[in-house]
Motif scaffolding. Structure first.
Motif, short mmCIF file in Angstrom:
data_model
loop_
_atom_site.label_atom_id
_atom_site.label_comp_id
_atom_site.label_asym_id
_atom_site.label_seq_id
_atom_site.Cartn_x
_atom_site.Cartn_y
_atom_site.Cartn_z
N TYR A 1 0.96 -1.31 -0.07
CA TYR A 1 -0.15 0.57 0.43
C TYR A 1 0.58 1.29 -0.03
N THR A 2 2.27 1.56 0.91
CA THR A 2 2.85 2.28 0.25
C THR A 2 3.00 2.90 -0.74
N ASN A 3 3.20 2.03 -1.45
CA ASN A 3 3.75 2.24 -3.45
C ASN A 3 3.11 2.51 -3.79
N ALA A 4 1.82 1.53 -3.58
CA ALA A 4 0.36 2.17 -4.42
C ALA A 4 0.42 3.50 -3.90
N LEU A 5 0.78 4.09 -3.29
CA LEU A 5 0.14 5.29 -2.94
C LEU A 5 0.92 5.80 -3.05
N HIS A 6 1.90 6.30 -3.32
CA HIS A 6 3.13 6.25 -4.16
C HIS A 6 2.64 6.86 -5.72
N PHE A 7 2.22 5.77 -6.61
CA PHE A 7 2.28 5.78 -7.26
C PHE A 7 0.38 6.57 -7.85
N TYR A 8 -0.11 6.31 -7.10
CA TYR A 8 -1.75 7.07 -7.35
C TYR A 8 -0.96 7.99 -7.35
N SER A 9 -0.61 9.22 -6.28
CA SER A 9 -0.32 10.29 -6.01
C SER A 9 0.28 11.21 -6.93
N GLN A 10 1.01 10.08 -8.21
CA GLN A 10 2.35 10.71 -9.73
C GLN A 10 1.27 10.98 -10.18
#
Length: 52
Positions: A36-45
């Motif tokens: 979920y941490t990396n998912a949030l990063h990509f969704y922010s992008q």
């Protein structure tokens, strides 16, 4: 904030639907794996690069 507004890749003129869709796909992949941490990063992008 100023950096985001002046950065050619993040500023309004640098919005790109294709890169937004790539980031979304990576976010979805991370989310499905429970990362979920990396998912949030990509969704922010996606929010930064989606033209609409």
């Amino acid at each position: 904030m100023v950096r985001d507004l002046t950065d050619p890749e993040l500023a309004l003129c640098g919005k790109n639907k294709e890169t937004a869709l790539e980031a979304k796909a990576k976010g979805n992949e991370c989310f499905s794996k429970g990362d979920y941490t990396n998912a949030l990063h990509f969704y922010s992008q996606v929010e930064r690069r989606d033209p609409f």
